[in-house]
Scaffold this active site. Structure first.
Site, PDB file in Angstrom:
ATOM      1  N   LYS A  69       0.659  -1.169  -0.141  1.00  0.00           N
ATOM      2  CA  LYS A  69       0.059  -0.160  -0.061  1.00  0.00           C
ATOM      3  C   LYS A  69       0.852   1.206   0.015  1.00  0.00           C
ATOM      4  CE  LYS A  69      -3.912  -1.906   1.916  1.00  0.00           C
ATOM      5  NZ  LYS A  69      -3.788  -3.297   1.801  1.00  0.00           N
ATOM      6  N   ASP A 103      -1.906  -2.104  -3.831  1.00  0.00           N
ATOM      7  CA  ASP A 103      -3.344  -1.993  -3.512  1.00  0.00           C
ATOM      8  C   ASP A 103      -3.815  -0.629  -3.704  1.00  0.00           C
ATOM      9  OD1 ASP A 103      -2.779  -4.700  -2.998  1.00  0.00           O
ATOM     10  OD2 ASP A 103      -2.851  -4.254  -0.627  1.00  0.00           O
ATOM     11  N   MET A 104      -5.160  -0.593  -3.844  1.00  0.00           N
ATOM     12  CA  MET A 104      -5.851   0.557  -3.827  1.00  0.00           C
ATOM     13  C   MET A 104      -6.675   0.806  -2.458  1.00  0.00           C
ATOM     14  SD  MET A 104      -6.154   3.376  -5.873  1.00  0.00           S
ATOM     15  CE  MET A 104      -5.824   2.771  -7.263  1.00  0.00           C
ATOM     16  N   GLN A 132     -11.092  -0.366  -8.418  1.00  0.00           N
ATOM     17  CA  GLN A 132     -12.350  -0.742  -7.515  1.00  0.00           C
ATOM     18  C   GLN A 132     -13.558  -0.725  -8.200  1.00  0.00           C
ATOM     19  OE1 GLN A 132     -10.775   2.201  -4.915  1.00  0.00           O
ATOM     20  NE2 GLN A 132     -10.163   0.801  -3.296  1.00  0.00           N
ATOM     21  N   ARG A 153      -5.632  -5.546 -11.215  1.00  0.00           N
ATOM     22  CA  ARG A 153      -6.540  -6.498 -10.383  1.00  0.00           C
ATOM     23  C   ARG A 153      -7.822  -5.670 -10.035  1.00  0.00           C
ATOM     24  NH1 ARG A 153      -4.703  -6.136  -4.592  1.00  0.00           N
ATOM     25  NH2 ARG A 153      -3.350  -7.896  -4.959  1.00  0.00           N
ATOM     26  N   ALA A 158     -13.269  -1.982  -0.850  1.00  0.00           N
ATOM     27  CA  ALA A 158     -13.411  -2.329   0.630  1.00  0.00           C
ATOM     28  C   ALA A 158     -13.647  -1.220   1.599  1.00  0.00           C
ATOM     29  CB  ALA A 158     -12.197  -3.072   1.095  1.00  0.00           C
ATOM     30  N   HIS A 196     -14.668 -13.090  -4.198  1.00  0.00           N
ATOM     31  CA  HIS A 196     -15.176 -14.393  -3.875  1.00  0.00           C
ATOM     32  C   HIS A 196     -16.867 -14.663  -4.059  1.00  0.00           C
ATOM     33  CE1 HIS A 196     -12.476 -12.588  -0.908  1.00  0.00           C
ATOM     34  NE2 HIS A 196     -11.936 -13.688  -0.878  1.00  0.00           N
ATOM     35  N   ARG A 258     -12.101  -6.701   6.858  1.00  0.00           N
ATOM     36  CA  ARG A 258     -12.652  -8.084   6.801  1.00  0.00           C
ATOM     37  C   ARG A 258     -13.984  -8.547   7.539  1.00  0.00           C
ATOM     38  NH1 ARG A 258      -9.005  -7.247   3.709  1.00  0.00           N
ATOM     39  NH2 ARG A 258     -11.247  -6.596   2.582  1.00  0.00           N
TER      40      ARG A 258
HETATM   41  C1  LIG Z   1      -7.046 -10.603  -3.791  1.00  0.00           C
HETATM   42  C2  LIG Z   1      -7.962  -9.315  -3.405  1.00  0.00           C
HETATM   43  C3  LIG Z   1      -7.170  -8.384  -3.191  1.00  0.00           C
HETATM   44  C4  LIG Z   1      -8.075  -7.180  -2.922  1.00  0.00           C
HETATM   45  N1  LIG Z   1      -7.240  -5.878  -2.891  1.00  0.00           N
HETATM   46  C5  LIG Z   1      -8.248  -4.744  -2.747  1.00  0.00           C
HETATM   47  C6  LIG Z   1      -7.569  -3.585  -2.650  1.00  0.00           C
HETATM   48  O1  LIG Z   1      -6.468  -3.355  -3.226  1.00  0.00           O
HETATM   49  N2  LIG Z   1      -8.381  -2.407  -2.549  1.00  0.00           N
HETATM   50  C7  LIG Z   1      -9.601  -2.687  -2.039  1.00  0.00           C
HETATM   51  O2  LIG Z   1     -10.353  -1.483  -1.752  1.00  0.00           O
HETATM   52  N3  LIG Z   1     -10.076  -3.923  -1.957  1.00  0.00           N
HETATM   53  C8  LIG Z   1      -9.364  -5.141  -1.970  1.00  0.00           C
HETATM   54  N4  LIG Z   1     -10.290  -6.169  -2.061  1.00  0.00           N
HETATM   55  C9  LIG Z   1     -11.298  -6.395  -1.212  1.00  0.00           C
HETATM   56  C10 LIG Z   1     -12.430  -6.349  -1.869  1.00  0.00           C
HETATM   57  O3  LIG Z   1     -12.433  -4.911  -2.490  1.00  0.00           O
HETATM   58  C11 LIG Z   1     -13.788  -6.699  -1.330  1.00  0.00           C
HETATM   59  O4  LIG Z   1     -13.877  -5.977  -0.314  1.00  0.00           O
HETATM   60  C12 LIG Z   1     -13.907  -8.307  -1.026  1.00  0.00           C
HETATM   61  O5  LIG Z   1     -12.986  -8.975  -1.845  1.00  0.00           O
HETATM   62  C13 LIG Z   1     -15.188  -8.712  -0.835  1.00  0.00           C
HETATM   63  O6  LIG Z   1     -15.738  -8.683  -2.200  1.00  0.00           O
HETATM   64  P1  LIG Z   1     -16.216  -9.604  -3.094  1.00  0.00           P
HETATM   65  O7  LIG Z   1     -15.999  -9.576  -4.526  1.00  0.00           O
HETATM   66  O8  LIG Z   1     -15.708 -11.121  -2.510  1.00  0.00           O
HETATM   67  O9  LIG Z   1     -17.849  -9.827  -3.097  1.00  0.00           O
HETATM   68  P2  LIG Z   1     -19.084  -9.814  -1.934  1.00  0.00           P
HETATM   69  O10 LIG Z   1     -20.207  -9.620  -2.636  1.00  0.00           O
HETATM   70  O11 LIG Z   1     -18.556  -8.899  -0.742  1.00  0.00           O
HETATM   71  O12 LIG Z   1     -18.593 -11.290  -1.231  1.00  0.00           O
HETATM   72  C14 LIG Z   1     -19.255 -12.560  -2.167  1.00  0.00           C
HETATM   73  C15 LIG Z   1     -19.025 -13.497  -1.144  1.00  0.00           C
HETATM   74  O13 LIG Z   1     -17.597 -13.786  -0.676  1.00  0.00           O
HETATM   75  C16 LIG Z   1     -17.650 -14.232   0.710  1.00  0.00           C
HETATM   76  N5  LIG Z   1     -17.021 -13.136   1.398  1.00  0.00           N
HETATM   77  C17 LIG Z   1     -16.552 -12.076   1.013  1.00  0.00           C
HETATM   78  N6  LIG Z   1     -15.968 -11.446   1.922  1.00  0.00           N
HETATM   79  C18 LIG Z   1     -15.774 -12.092   2.962  1.00  0.00           C
HETATM   80  C19 LIG Z   1     -15.168 -12.000   4.418  1.00  0.00           C
HETATM   81  N7  LIG Z   1     -14.435 -10.813   4.638  1.00  0.00           N
HETATM   82  N8  LIG Z   1     -15.289 -13.026   5.103  1.00  0.00           N
HETATM   83  C20 LIG Z   1     -15.949 -14.079   4.771  1.00  0.00           C
HETATM   84  N9  LIG Z   1     -16.465 -14.406   3.473  1.00  0.00           N
HETATM   85  C21 LIG Z   1     -16.456 -13.263   2.543  1.00  0.00           C
HETATM   86  C22 LIG Z   1     -19.068 -14.500   1.137  1.00  0.00           C
HETATM   87  O14 LIG Z   1     -19.462 -15.708   0.791  1.00  0.00           O
HETATM   88  C23 LIG Z   1     -19.568 -13.224   0.179  1.00  0.00           C
HETATM   89  O15 LIG Z   1     -21.191 -13.897  -0.076  1.00  0.00           O
HETATM   90  C24 LIG Z   1      -9.342  -7.411  -2.329  1.00  0.00           C
HETATM   91  C25 LIG Z   1     -10.015  -8.605  -2.613  1.00  0.00           C
HETATM   92  C26 LIG Z   1      -9.210  -9.749  -2.998  1.00  0.00           C
HETATM   93  C27 LIG Z   1     -10.020 -10.852  -3.226  1.00  0.00           C
END
Ligand SMILES: Cc1cc2nc3c(=O)[nH]c(=O)nc-3n(C[C@H](O)[C@H](O)[C@H](O)COP(=O)(O)OP(=O)(O)OC[C@H]3O[C@@H](n4cnc5c(N)ncnc54)[C@H](O)[C@@H]3O)c2cc1C
Length: 275
Positions: A69, A103-104, A132, A153, A158, A196, A258
């Site tokens: 970051k 990262d953003m 994002q 990416r 988040a 996810h 998280r």
């Molecule tokens: C490799 C990676 C790098 C990332 N880098 C950044 C970044 O640089 N900047 C940034 O702003 N964000 C980053 N994120 C976070 C991202 O923006 C989301 O906040 C996070 O991934 C949840 O979104 P989702 O796409 O999984 O969908 P969502 O709709 O939030 O979740 C879909 C499903 O995934 C599962 N899930 C999601 N989050 C969680 C959790 N915390 N605990 C348990 N289960 C969960 C649940 O089953 C949920 O129903 C990153 C995420 C990943 C995977």
């Protein structure tokens, strides 16, 4: 309690977690946790930690790259100083035939982050960043970064953002995610689809099939400790999957993000804590 999402406080623990992922056929991105440092000395210590991570990855022959970051590397203190730090890390990455992902962070940093990444990218291809889908500006940023040949990416985002800059409704974020993913996949560069969400993953798989994009030409990315079932299923189906493994003692803000993005986590951790 943070151990579900954070490999440990020491690099050794992150290396062990990375080894397990590699043995299961997954790639890794190691993140030394930290953000918003207060002094240049702290930022320089973070840079040194990243240089060490690249050396350790090479020595251990891990299939891993690194995420960082910019506020950990001094962006709040001076963008020029921060850029110099990033350049020295990227030079080490390039020397080791590796890659640094920036990262953003929150939207206050988006523009400054993109500017630093573009300038460093003009020296070396060993840097990429994150877009994002919740931000209105992201489509424009993608066009801009692709013109620099930048690997991206894509994630949903988040941080808590106001409706002036980000879609407030999940349906709109998801729709924008799919739209941006469809811009990235056929762009000719190797990108990371970080989610996810089975709907986003399904849309990506369908888009790749429709556009005849090979499984080797992009990767899915997921967080350490989240949806390990889905991680394994994608590997079984022949997709490239990279696990983001954070470590270090500054784990609190990451852990709170998280918890915040999934209310069920909060209930789960509260129950275990009182037990
Ligand atoms: C490799 C990676 C790098 C990332 N880098 C950044 C970044 O640089 N900047 C940034 O702003 N964000 C980053 N994120 C976070 C991202 O923006 C989301 O906040 C996070 O991934 C949840 O979104 P989702 O796409 O999984 O969908 P969502 O709709 O939030 O979740 C879909 C499903 O995934 C599962 N899930 C999601 N989050 C969680 C959790 N915390 N605990 C348990 N289960 C969960 C649940 O089953 C949920 O129903 C990153 C995420 C990943 C995977």
């Amino acid at each position: 309690m943070s151990h579900r999402f954070v490999a440990g406080e020491e690099l050794d623990e992150a290396v062990s977690a990375a080894r397990v992922c590699n043995d299961q056929g997954m790639l890794v991105s190691l993140d030394y946790l930290g953000e918003n440092v207060a002094t240049m000395a702290d930022a320089q210590r973070a840079r040194d930690a990243y240089l060490e991570v690249f050396e350790r990855i090479a020595a251990e022959k891990l299939n891993a790259n690194v995420s960082c970051k910019l506020t950990q590397l001094g962006l709040d203190l001076s963008p020029e100083f921060c850029e110099g730090q990033v350049l020295s890390i990227v030079e080490r990455a390039a020397h080791n035939e590796n890659f640094l992902r920036v990262d953003m962070e929150g939207s206050d940093y988006t523009e400054r982050t993109i500017q630093v990444v573009k300038r460093v990218r003009s020296h070396s291809p060993a840097i990429g960043t994150v877009i994002q889908a919740y931000l209105y500006r992201s489509e424009q940023d993608i066009q801009d970064l692709l013109a620099y040949g930048c690997r991206i990416r894509l994630c949903k985002g988040a941080y808590k953002e106001p409706p002036q800059v980000a879609f407030p409704r999940k349906e709109d974020v998801d729709a924008n995610y799919v739209k941006l993913m469809r811009l990235l996949l056929p762009s000719g560069f190797y990108h990371g689809i970080a989610t996810h969400d089975p709907h986003m993953i399904g849309a990506t798989i369908r888009c790749a099939a429709e556009m005849k994009i090979c499984k080797e030409d992009f990767e899915f990315q997921m967080l350490y400790g989240v949806r390990t079932d889905l991680q394994r299923r994608l590997v079984r189906d022949g997709y490239r999957v990279r696990i983001y493994i954070p470590y270090g003692n500054d784990w609190f803000p990451y852990f709170m993000r998280r918890l915040a993005e999934r209310p069920a986590n909060l209930a789960f951790f509260a129950r275990n804590f009182f037990r």
